[in-house]
Write a protein that holds these residues in place. Structure first.
Motif, PDB file in Angstrom:
ATOM      1  N   THR A 193      11.383 -29.695  42.654  1.00  0.00           N
ATOM      2  CA  THR A 193      11.436 -28.762  43.783  1.00  0.00           C
ATOM      3  C   THR A 193      10.345 -29.044  44.813  1.00  0.00           C
ATOM      4  OG1 THR A 193      12.501 -27.007  42.516  1.00  0.00           O
ATOM      5  CG2 THR A 193      11.195 -26.343  44.427  1.00  0.00           C
ATOM      6  N   ARG A 194       9.114 -29.290  44.357  1.00  0.00           N
ATOM      7  CA  ARG A 194       8.006 -29.544  45.286  1.00  0.00           C
ATOM      8  C   ARG A 194       8.324 -30.739  46.191  1.00  0.00           C
ATOM      9  NH1 ARG A 194       4.179 -33.083  44.222  1.00  0.00           N
ATOM     10  NH2 ARG A 194       4.674 -33.019  41.992  1.00  0.00           N
ATOM     11  N   VAL A 242       5.887 -27.962  23.336  1.00  0.00           N
ATOM     12  CA  VAL A 242       6.053 -28.968  24.385  1.00  0.00           C
ATOM     13  C   VAL A 242       6.301 -28.183  25.663  1.00  0.00           C
ATOM     14  CG1 VAL A 242       7.386 -30.929  25.210  1.00  0.00           C
ATOM     15  CG2 VAL A 242       7.032 -30.604  22.738  1.00  0.00           C
ATOM     16  N   MET A 243       5.332 -28.173  26.562  1.00  0.00           N
ATOM     17  CA  MET A 243       5.343 -27.255  27.697  1.00  0.00           C
ATOM     18  C   MET A 243       5.701 -27.957  28.995  1.00  0.00           C
ATOM     19  SD  MET A 243       5.089 -24.142  28.426  1.00  0.00           S
ATOM     20  CE  MET A 243       4.647 -22.931  29.675  1.00  0.00           C
ATOM     21  N   HIS A 244       6.230 -27.174  29.921  1.00  0.00           N
ATOM     22  CA  HIS A 244       6.499 -27.671  31.272  1.00  0.00           C
ATOM     23  C   HIS A 244       5.179 -27.948  31.989  1.00  0.00           C
ATOM     24  CE1 HIS A 244      10.791 -26.579  31.119  1.00  0.00           C
ATOM     25  NE2 HIS A 244      10.385 -25.554  30.396  1.00  0.00           N
ATOM     26  N   SER A 245       5.184 -29.007  32.767  1.00  0.00           N
ATOM     27  CA  SER A 245       3.984 -29.359  33.526  1.00  0.00           C
ATOM     28  C   SER A 245       3.654 -28.254  34.535  1.00  0.00           C
ATOM     29  CB  SER A 245       4.207 -30.674  34.271  1.00  0.00           C
ATOM     30  OG  SER A 245       3.208 -30.874  35.243  1.00  0.00           O
ATOM     31  N   PRO A 246       2.392 -27.829  34.600  1.00  0.00           N
ATOM     32  CA  PRO A 246       2.029 -26.784  35.559  1.00  0.00           C
ATOM     33  C   PRO A 246       2.031 -27.259  37.012  1.00  0.00           C
ATOM     34  CG  PRO A 246       0.089 -27.591  34.424  1.00  0.00           C
ATOM     35  CD  PRO A 246       1.258 -28.240  33.757  1.00  0.00           C
ATOM     36  N   THR A 247       2.168 -28.564  37.237  1.00  0.00           N
ATOM     37  CA  THR A 247       2.212 -29.084  38.609  1.00  0.00           C
ATOM     38  C   THR A 247       3.617 -29.562  38.981  1.00  0.00           C
ATOM     39  OG1 THR A 247       1.472 -31.250  37.782  1.00  0.00           O
ATOM     40  CG2 THR A 247      -0.206 -29.739  38.645  1.00  0.00           C
ATOM     41  N   LYS A 248       4.232 -30.394  38.156  1.00  0.00           N
ATOM     42  CA  LYS A 248       5.536 -30.954  38.494  1.00  0.00           C
ATOM     43  C   LYS A 248       6.707 -30.060  38.096  1.00  0.00           C
ATOM     44  CE  LYS A 248       4.090 -35.785  38.423  1.00  0.00           C
ATOM     45  NZ  LYS A 248       4.364 -37.146  37.892  1.00  0.00           N
ATOM     46  N   ALA A 249       6.474 -29.097  37.221  1.00  0.00           N
ATOM     47  CA  ALA A 249       7.528 -28.159  36.817  1.00  0.00           C
ATOM     48  C   ALA A 249       6.979 -26.735  36.872  1.00  0.00           C
ATOM     49  CB  ALA A 249       8.042 -28.504  35.424  1.00  0.00           C
ATOM     50  N   ARG A 250       6.386 -26.410  38.000  1.00  0.00           N
ATOM     51  CA  ARG A 250       5.667 -25.139  38.136  1.00  0.00           C
ATOM     52  C   ARG A 250       6.572 -23.922  37.935  1.00  0.00           C
ATOM     53  NH1 ARG A 250       0.210 -23.779  38.133  1.00  0.00           N
ATOM     54  NH2 ARG A 250       0.193 -21.537  38.505  1.00  0.00           N
ATOM     55  N   TYR A 251       7.812 -24.028  38.404  1.00  0.00           N
ATOM     56  CA  TYR A 251       8.718 -22.876  38.294  1.00  0.00           C
ATOM     57  C   TYR A 251       8.899 -22.461  36.846  1.00  0.00           C
ATOM     58  CZ  TYR A 251      13.051 -20.184  38.252  1.00  0.00           C
ATOM     59  OH  TYR A 251      14.000 -19.215  38.033  1.00  0.00           O
ATOM     60  N   PHE A 252       9.249 -23.404  35.976  1.00  0.00           N
ATOM     61  CA  PHE A 252       9.464 -23.084  34.561  1.00  0.00           C
ATOM     62  C   PHE A 252       8.147 -22.733  33.871  1.00  0.00           C
ATOM     63  CE2 PHE A 252      13.549 -25.491  35.001  1.00  0.00           C
ATOM     64  CZ  PHE A 252      14.378 -24.447  34.645  1.00  0.00           C
ATOM     65  N   TYR A 253       7.076 -23.394  34.275  1.00  0.00           N
ATOM     66  CA  TYR A 253       5.766 -23.086  33.685  1.00  0.00           C
ATOM     67  C   TYR A 253       5.415 -21.619  33.917  1.00  0.00           C
ATOM     68  CZ  TYR A 253       0.737 -23.289  32.779  1.00  0.00           C
ATOM     69  OH  TYR A 253      -0.530 -23.047  32.292  1.00  0.00           O
ATOM     70  N   ASP A 254       5.568 -21.161  35.161  1.00  0.00           N
ATOM     71  CA  ASP A 254       5.237 -19.770  35.469  1.00  0.00           C
ATOM     72  C   ASP A 254       6.216 -18.801  34.811  1.00  0.00           C
ATOM     73  OD1 ASP A 254       3.082 -20.530  36.996  1.00  0.00           O
ATOM     74  OD2 ASP A 254       4.138 -20.388  38.915  1.00  0.00           O
ATOM     75  N   LEU A 255       7.491 -19.166  34.761  1.00  0.00           N
ATOM     76  CA  LEU A 255       8.493 -18.296  34.156  1.00  0.00           C
ATOM     77  C   LEU A 255       8.178 -18.054  32.682  1.00  0.00           C
ATOM     78  CD1 LEU A 255      12.324 -18.625  34.762  1.00  0.00           C
ATOM     79  CD2 LEU A 255      11.421 -18.020  32.526  1.00  0.00           C
ATOM     80  N   ILE A 268      -0.432 -26.093  23.066  1.00  0.00           N
ATOM     81  CA  ILE A 268       0.353 -27.023  23.892  1.00  0.00           C
ATOM     82  C   ILE A 268       0.029 -28.452  23.473  1.00  0.00           C
ATOM     83  CG2 ILE A 268       0.815 -27.854  26.226  1.00  0.00           C
ATOM     84  CD1 ILE A 268       0.118 -25.068  27.251  1.00  0.00           C
ATOM     85  N   VAL A 269       1.033 -29.127  22.907  1.00  0.00           N
ATOM     86  CA  VAL A 269       0.812 -30.500  22.427  1.00  0.00           C
ATOM     87  C   VAL A 269       1.171 -31.540  23.482  1.00  0.00           C
ATOM     88  CG1 VAL A 269       1.049 -29.928  19.994  1.00  0.00           C
ATOM     89  CG2 VAL A 269       3.092 -30.468  21.319  1.00  0.00           C
ATOM     90  N   HIS A 270       2.089 -31.188  24.378  1.00  0.00           N
ATOM     91  CA  HIS A 270       2.473 -32.095  25.465  1.00  0.00           C
ATOM     92  C   HIS A 270       2.854 -31.258  26.683  1.00  0.00           C
ATOM     93  CE1 HIS A 270       2.604 -35.490  22.699  1.00  0.00           C
ATOM     94  NE2 HIS A 270       3.430 -34.815  21.917  1.00  0.00           N
ATOM     95  N   SER A 271       2.594 -31.800  27.892  1.00  0.00           N
ATOM     96  CA  SER A 271       3.068 -31.194  29.141  1.00  0.00           C
ATOM     97  C   SER A 271       3.902 -32.242  29.868  1.00  0.00           C
ATOM     98  CB  SER A 271       1.896 -30.751  30.023  1.00  0.00           C
ATOM     99  OG  SER A 271       1.188 -29.677  29.436  1.00  0.00           O
ATOM    100  N   VAL A 272       5.180 -31.942  30.089  1.00  0.00           N
ATOM    101  CA  VAL A 272       6.086 -32.908  30.715  1.00  0.00           C
ATOM    102  C   VAL A 272       6.872 -32.216  31.825  1.00  0.00           C
ATOM    103  CG1 VAL A 272       6.282 -34.303  28.629  1.00  0.00           C
ATOM    104  CG2 VAL A 272       7.926 -32.465  29.026  1.00  0.00           C
ATOM    105  N   SER A 273       7.536 -33.002  32.667  1.00  0.00           N
ATOM    106  CA  SER A 273       8.237 -32.431  33.820  1.00  0.00           C
ATOM    107  C   SER A 273       9.746 -32.381  33.651  1.00  0.00           C
ATOM    108  CB  SER A 273       7.907 -33.235  35.087  1.00  0.00           C
ATOM    109  OG  SER A 273       8.330 -34.573  34.956  1.00  0.00           O
ATOM    110  N   GLN A 274      10.306 -33.135  32.702  1.00  0.00           N
ATOM    111  CA  GLN A 274      11.756 -33.218  32.568  1.00  0.00           C
ATOM    112  C   GLN A 274      12.236 -32.588  31.265  1.00  0.00           C
ATOM    113  OE1 GLN A 274      13.501 -34.044  35.020  1.00  0.00           O
ATOM    114  NE2 GLN A 274      12.065 -35.155  36.316  1.00  0.00           N
ATOM    115  N   VAL A 275      13.315 -31.796  31.366  1.00  0.00           N
ATOM    116  CA  VAL A 275      13.871 -31.114  30.202  1.00  0.00           C
ATOM    117  C   VAL A 275      14.348 -32.118  29.155  1.00  0.00           C
ATOM    118  CG1 VAL A 275      15.758 -29.632  29.408  1.00  0.00           C
ATOM    119  CG2 VAL A 275      14.469 -29.030  31.463  1.00  0.00           C
TER     120      VAL A 275
END
Length: 294
Positions: free
Chosen positions: A131-132, A195-208, A220-227
């Motif tokens: 989105t960004r 396995v968490m959504h990236s707070p920068t590249k997937a901010r929408y899901f991270y905040d949700l 949080i063991v990993h932060s990634v941007s793609q489902v």
């Protein structure tokens, strides 16, 4: 020296008839001005196109090659006004669409099929971006339409809700959460590796997710941007993940799903997003087709 469309039409007529007199009748003109047109054309091209004597006309080797291109140029010239009218009305042209990877799991294919049925002469260029990146590309006029997650700058962009879906907990096969007879809550996932959504590249899901399930940083063991990446990591037993329901269509072996209890039954939103001042007529037609879709 440049040649004209009238000279090209004269040449094609003579090449078809192999006779100046018949070609002149076909063009509703006399023979002398037609001969002068051909002479001017040959000077502009810099090659002899026709061999003529008192009885016959033949094409030279250069003339045969030039005839093919002359027909193509005339066809383009004849089609140009109609194409311009269709582009102006939005029934033809190009619309560049940015999309999030997660949107391909469900609605993107159906949306493209609908556009193909109703606007067959509008070409769609697809660009995958988060989105960004879509917001920046729209502002720079690099794309015309986005399939993006909120929030948006309402002063710059118009948007329309396209799709809404629930959130699920993706877990490895055999996980204890698969035995629940209800939606999973924050208490159910306490202490689980995530396995968490990236707070920068997937901010929408991270905040949700952060608004529903507070997750300690140590979990949080990993932060990634793609489902898709999240699901492969879940299948490998790296942890659990929070994903939109459309992710079930990926059918990754070794991954099960449990619905996540949220304040809103279907909290994950996908919107159409476009710049208010877009001048692309085809975009207007696309938005008309997608009005109320699905």
């Amino acid at each position: 020296m440049a040649y004209t469309l009238e000279q090209l039409r004269g040449f094609v007529a003579v090449a078809d008839e192999l006779h100046f007199g018949r070609a002149a009748v076909r063009l509703k003109m006399t023979q002398p001005p037609l001969s002068r047109q051909i002479q001017k054309l040959e000077r502009a091209v810099g090659a002899q196109l026709l061999v003529r004597d008192n009885r016959r006309v033949n094409l030279t080797a250069a003339g045969r090659v030039f005839l093919t291109e002359a027909r193509r140029l005339l066809a383009l010239a004849d089609a140009a006004p109609d194409l311009a009218r269709r582009v102006s009305s939005g029934t033809s042209g190009v619309v560049r669409i940015g999309f999030t990877a997660a949107s391909t799991y469900g609605i993107l294919g159906e949306l493209l099929n609908e556009l193909g049925r109703q606007l067959p002469d509008v070409d769609v260029d697809l660009v995958e971006m988060v989105t960004r990146e879509q917001v920046a590309a729209l502002a720079n006029r690099e794309i015309d339409l986005g399939l993006a997650r909120p929030p948006f700058d309402r002063d710059t962009f118009d948007s329309r809700l396209l799709h809404r879906e629930p959130m699920l907990v993706a877990v490895p096969a055999g996980h204890r959460l698969l035995g629940l007879d209800r939606d999973a809550t924050a208490d159910d996932v306490v202490g689980e590796p995530v396995v968490m959504h990236s707070p920068t590249k997937a901010r929408y899901f991270y905040d949700l997710i952060a608004g529903v399930v507070p997750i300690p940083q140590e979990d949080i063991v990993h932060s990634v941007s793609q489902v898709l990446t999240m699901l492969w990591l879940v299948a490998a037993g790296r942890g659990i993940a929070f994903v939109p329901a459309s992710a079930t269509r990926l059918r990754i072996e070794g991954v099960g799903f449990v619905r996540l209890a949220t304040p809103v039954p279907e909290p994950a939103e996908l919107h159409l997003l476009w710049v208010r001042e877009s001048g692309n007529p085809a975009l207007r037609r696309v938005l008309e087709v997608l009005d109320g879709y699905p």
